[in-house]
Scaffold this motif. Structure first.
Motif, PDB file in Angstrom:
ATOM      1  N   ASP A   8       5.836 -14.179  -3.489  1.00 27.36           N
ATOM      2  CA  ASP A   8       6.094 -13.486  -2.225  1.00 27.36           C
ATOM      3  C   ASP A   8       7.186 -14.180  -1.419  1.00 27.36           C
ATOM      4  N   ASN A  12      10.853 -12.668  -0.264  1.00 29.19           N
ATOM      5  CA  ASN A  12      11.441 -12.846   1.070  1.00 29.19           C
ATOM      6  C   ASN A  12      12.892 -13.295   0.976  1.00 29.19           C
ATOM      7  N   LYS A 140       7.599  -7.202  -0.265  1.00 26.81           N
ATOM      8  CA  LYS A 140       6.975  -8.320   0.434  1.00 26.81           C
ATOM      9  C   LYS A 140       5.873  -7.813   1.352  1.00 26.81           C
ATOM     10  N   SER A 142       4.818  -8.169   4.408  1.00 28.53           N
ATOM     11  CA  SER A 142       5.021  -7.667   5.768  1.00 28.53           C
ATOM     12  C   SER A 142       5.576  -6.244   5.805  1.00 28.53           C
ATOM     13  N   LEU A 143       6.231  -5.826   4.715  1.00 27.30           N
ATOM     14  CA  LEU A 143       6.835  -4.486   4.688  1.00 27.30           C
ATOM     15  C   LEU A 143       5.970  -3.447   3.989  1.00 27.30           C
ATOM     16  N   LYS A 355      -0.867  -1.883  14.959  1.00 29.54           N
ATOM     17  CA  LYS A 355      -1.448  -2.320  13.702  1.00 29.54           C
ATOM     18  C   LYS A 355      -2.014  -1.131  12.932  1.00 29.54           C
ATOM     19  N   ASP A 407      -3.522  -5.382  -0.001  1.00 25.82           N
ATOM     20  CA  ASP A 407      -3.347  -6.721   0.563  1.00 25.82           C
ATOM     21  C   ASP A 407      -4.595  -7.581   0.378  1.00 25.82           C
ATOM     22  N   GLU A 486      -4.702  -7.765  10.830  1.00 26.29           N
ATOM     23  CA  GLU A 486      -3.530  -8.161  10.057  1.00 26.29           C
ATOM     24  C   GLU A 486      -3.493  -9.673   9.853  1.00 26.29           C
ATOM     25  N   TYR A 487      -3.861 -10.421  10.880  1.00 23.90           N
ATOM     26  CA  TYR A 487      -3.838 -11.881  10.777  1.00 23.90           C
ATOM     27  C   TYR A 487      -4.828 -12.360   9.723  1.00 23.90           C
ATOM     28  N   ARG A 490      -3.557 -11.694   6.156  1.00 25.96           N
ATOM     29  CA  ARG A 490      -2.591 -12.699   5.708  1.00 25.96           C
ATOM     30  C   ARG A 490      -3.278 -14.004   5.342  1.00 25.96           C
TER      31      ARG A 490
END
Length: 496
Positions: A8, A12, A140, A142-143, A355, A407, A486-487, A490
């Motif tokens: 990942d 980036n 990636k 985030s996208l 979000k 994810d 989201e946090y 990740r």
């Protein structure tokens, strides 16, 4: 000493470039074909109703056969994609489904048509299971939600493409080839184009890492590097000499075929159960109701008096549906396509500031409002708008929920995870489709009155399936709140 680079982080460095745009285009075209087969097929059914004698109970048979075979085969394709790769499943299952769909357009009577549509559904599910996983593994983290939502524009384009062609083809009086048969053949064109383009694309590098093939993963990433950064740039020049990713298999030598499924259902049981319910609900609403919406719309245009949905069905559904479907009858489906496309574009805008969970909850509330509106609305255009509210936000919510699932689950489990929740989604389509088909024309008022007495206690018109989808939408919204932020997503991804 060789250092290991997280894949990942390498994505980036390489950015979202030419390779990802080509992959996105191929996936978008394939998704358009899949939507032609699943959502646009309602228009084909409407056109074929008279020639193949497709009454309401036969609509149930068609939808149940197609989505039932998808439900049965989802896990198989998930297993194969985790063992042999996403791209192989996309190409082989997709081309087979294309061929079977073309054959179905040649069938002379209902049951042979039903058989080939059911077989085609068995192979279409391979693309349903793998398409988003394949795209996500070149993107990636985030996208991912934004890119997968853009790919979903294909659903709106499909809902414009099919009825636009139908408006031209269905009125044609040709023998022996009727307009709906040509329409079904034309629906396969995006699939043929997208799958031929997929043949030229590489396998997912994350899949290669998940099966311990470092050499092929590096080869694919070198190809991505040259496409995105220019021929003069190599992975070595960027300081990348080997690849890894979080949460690899505990043992690549494990031969227990059920091991990954056991891992999925133990370590990720809470999230999988939540996704089961969400996909059962939203898929059932998004994929089964468009067929009934179109039939009710055609019926409403035959009746001069303005009636509520339940009154319309009770008084007029036994009548024979109109056989001549011209462009004027396709205005509503085309409008529906533009609405879906607009909602997906709106979703892309909302994701800039909000979000995923928040957007999903907003869309579920809109679906609830649409369900409530059908309780009392008697104007045909407002009924249509109510159906749009019930069908379209769940479709958009499905895509966002899919990106969240991808994810949360490790690469080597994604095929099976997406297969399992796709099975539940297809089960939702079957249950709601059967429910609507069996109760809509027979016990609508009995069901309505029972729901009034037991659940609402108010005296106004209410379809059972309308109340049912409203209730499960509320529960579905509550379950979405339980999903990680989201946090937290990740943080889970970085756990090894």
């Amino acid at each position: 000493m060789m250092s290991m680079n997280d894949i990942d982080e390498v994505f980036n460095k390489l950015g979202f470039g030419k390779m990802q745009y080509i992959i996105l285009l191929a996936c978008l075209i394939i998704q358009m074909w899949v939507s032609n087969e699943q959502l646009g097929f309602a228009v084909v059914i409407a056109g074929a109703s008279c020639e193949l004698d497709i009454a309401n109970h036969r609509v149930v048979w068609l939808v149940s056969g197609n989505f039932g075979s998808q439900m049965i085969s989802c896990y198989l394709w998930g297993e194969i994609s985790d063992q042999y790769g996403r791209r192989k499943v996309l190409v082989l299952a997709g081309l087979t489904a294309n061929f079977l769909s073309l054959l179905s357009a040649c069938m002379p009577e209902f049951w042979s048509f039903w058989a080939f549509r059911t077989l085609a559904g068995f192979f279409i599910s391979g693309n349903v299971v793998c398409i988003m996983t394949y795209l996500s593994e070149f993107t990636k983290v985030s996208l991912r939600p934004k890119v997968q939502n853009i790919m979903s524009y294909a659903i709106g384009l499909s809902l414009i493409y099919v009825p636009s062609l139908a408006g031209v083809l269905l009125p044609l009086k040709m023998k022996p080839i009727r307009g709906w048969r040509i329409l079904l053949i034309c629906n396969q064109i995006p699939g043929i184009i997208g799958l031929l383009l997929m043949v030229l694309l590489p396998e997912s590098p994350k899949y290669y890492l998940s099966v311990g093939n470092q050499e092929k993963a590096m080869k694919v990433m070198e190809q991505v590097c040259r496409m995105n950064r220019g021929k003069g740039v190599t992975l070595e020049s960027l300081g990348v000499d080997s690849l890894t990713q979080p949460r690899l298999r505990d043992s690549l030598m494990n031969t227990d075929r059920c091991h990954d499924t056991k891992t999925l259902m133990t370590k990720h049981l809470k999230f999988i159960c939540i996704f089961f319910y969400i996909f059962f609900t939203l898929s059932g609403m998004g994929f089964s109701l468009p067929t009934w919406m179109l039939r009710i719309r055609v019926l409403a245009n035959q009746v001069e008096e303005q009636k509520s949905v339940c009154n319309l069905i009770k008084d007029d559904l036994p009548q024979v549906l109109e056989c001549e479907l011209g462009y004027d009858k396709m205005i509503a489906p085309i409008t529906h396509g533009f609405v879906v496309l607009g909602i997906f574009i709106l979703t892309s805008i909302l994701l800039i500031r909000l979000k995923r969970r928040v957007v999903i909850i907003i869309y579920i509330l809109i679906a609830i409002a649409g369900c409530v509106s059908l309780n009392f609305t008697n104007h045909s255009d407002l009924i249509l708008l109510g159906f749009f509210a019930i069908i379209d936000p769940p479709l958009c919510s499905l895509r966002l929920a899919s990106s969240l699932l991808i994810d949360l689950v490790p690469t080597h489990l994604r095929g099976k995870a997406f297969a399992l929740i796709s099975m539940m989604g297809r089960a939702g389509v079957l249950v709601i489709n059967l429910y609507v088909g069996l109760t809509l024309s027979k016990i609508c008022y009995v069901t309505f009155n029972l729901l009034i007495l037991l659940l609402i206690g108010k005296q106004f018109l209410l379809l059972k399936f309308t109340f049912y989808t409203k209730e499960i939408s509320i529960v579905c919204g509550i379950l979405v709140l339980i999903l990680p932020s989201e946090y937290k997503v990740r943080s889970l991804i970085m756990q090894k």
